[in-house]
Design a protein around this motif. Structure first.
Motif, short mmCIF file in Angstrom:
data_model
loop_
_atom_site.label_atom_id
_atom_site.label_comp_id
_atom_site.label_asym_id
_atom_site.label_seq_id
_atom_site.Cartn_x
_atom_site.Cartn_y
_atom_site.Cartn_z
N PRO A 176 -29.95 121.48 116.69
CA PRO A 176 -30.69 122.02 117.84
C PRO A 176 -32.08 122.53 117.47
CG PRO A 176 -28.93 123.51 117.20
CD PRO A 176 -28.77 122.27 116.37
N GLU A 177 -32.31 122.84 116.20
CA GLU A 177 -33.63 123.34 115.79
C GLU A 177 -34.66 122.22 115.71
OE1 GLU A 177 -31.67 121.83 112.12
OE2 GLU A 177 -31.01 123.01 113.83
N GLN A 178 -34.21 120.96 115.77
CA GLN A 178 -35.11 119.82 115.73
C GLN A 178 -34.91 118.96 116.97
OE1 GLN A 178 -33.94 117.86 112.13
NE2 GLN A 178 -35.01 119.29 110.83
N PRO A 179 -35.57 119.30 118.08
CA PRO A 179 -35.38 118.52 119.31
C PRO A 179 -35.77 117.06 119.10
CG PRO A 179 -36.86 120.40 119.67
CD PRO A 179 -36.54 120.36 118.22
N ARG A 180 -34.94 116.17 119.61
CA ARG A 180 -35.21 114.74 119.50
C ARG A 180 -36.07 114.29 120.67
NH1 ARG A 180 -31.96 111.68 115.76
NH2 ARG A 180 -33.26 110.03 116.58
N GLU A 181 -37.07 113.46 120.37
CA GLU A 181 -37.90 112.88 121.41
C GLU A 181 -37.51 111.43 121.59
OE1 GLU A 181 -42.09 113.45 121.02
OE2 GLU A 181 -41.85 115.49 120.25
N TYR A 182 -37.59 110.97 122.82
CA TYR A 182 -37.24 109.59 123.15
C TYR A 182 -38.44 108.69 122.91
CZ TYR A 182 -35.58 105.55 125.68
OH TYR A 182 -35.20 104.28 126.02
N HIS A 183 -38.23 107.63 122.13
CA HIS A 183 -39.30 106.68 121.81
C HIS A 183 -38.89 105.25 122.14
CE1 HIS A 183 -41.62 109.79 119.82
NE2 HIS A 183 -40.54 110.15 119.16
N GLY A 184 -38.13 105.07 123.20
CA GLY A 184 -37.75 103.73 123.63
C GLY A 184 -36.51 103.16 122.98
N GLU A 185 -35.72 103.99 122.27
CA GLU A 185 -34.50 103.51 121.66
C GLU A 185 -33.52 103.03 122.73
OE1 GLU A 185 -36.05 106.94 119.09
OE2 GLU A 185 -35.80 106.55 121.21
#
Length: 111
Positions: free
Chosen positions: A12-21
């Motif tokens: 949770p300390e590293q929010p994931r960003e969406y890059h078209g996966e």
């Protein structure tokens, strides 16, 4: 404004960003009982909440936005949601699009 949000309780300390996966769509949900692979008929796990995906995999909800397959503890998944916010940033609507396989970075020790 609409945006794609990835929920993962593993880091949770590293929010994931969406890059078209690729987002795997949910085709079936089960609660309790035993989950089966709808392609091979194999038993995949014990009681709990499971999501059957369009690739034939079953993802188990471990609680706290943590998702993984029963056959390996290293394969972690994130729930992908489309969130619509108003001008103030308050969430107006949200809908789950499916699940995304979270890649591992073994060099950095992240699973």
């Amino acid at each position: 404004m609409k945006k794609i949000v990835i929920h993962s309780g593993f880091h949770p300390e590293q929010p994931r960003e969406y890059h078209g996966e690729h987002i795997y769509k949910i085709v079936e949900e089960r609660t309790g009982g035993v989950a089966h692979d709808f392609h091979s008929g194999a038993v995949l796990g014990q009681a709990g909440k499971y999501y059957g995906l369009d690739n034939g995999a079953w993802v188990k909800d471990l609680g706290g936005e943590k998702y993984q397959t029963d056959w390996t503890g290293e394969e972690r998944w994130g729930r992908v949601e489309e969130v619509e916010t108003d001008d103030d940033g308050s969430v107006v609507a949200a809908r789950t699009l499916g699940f995304m396989l979270l890649r591992v970075d073994r060099a950095r020790g992240l699973l």
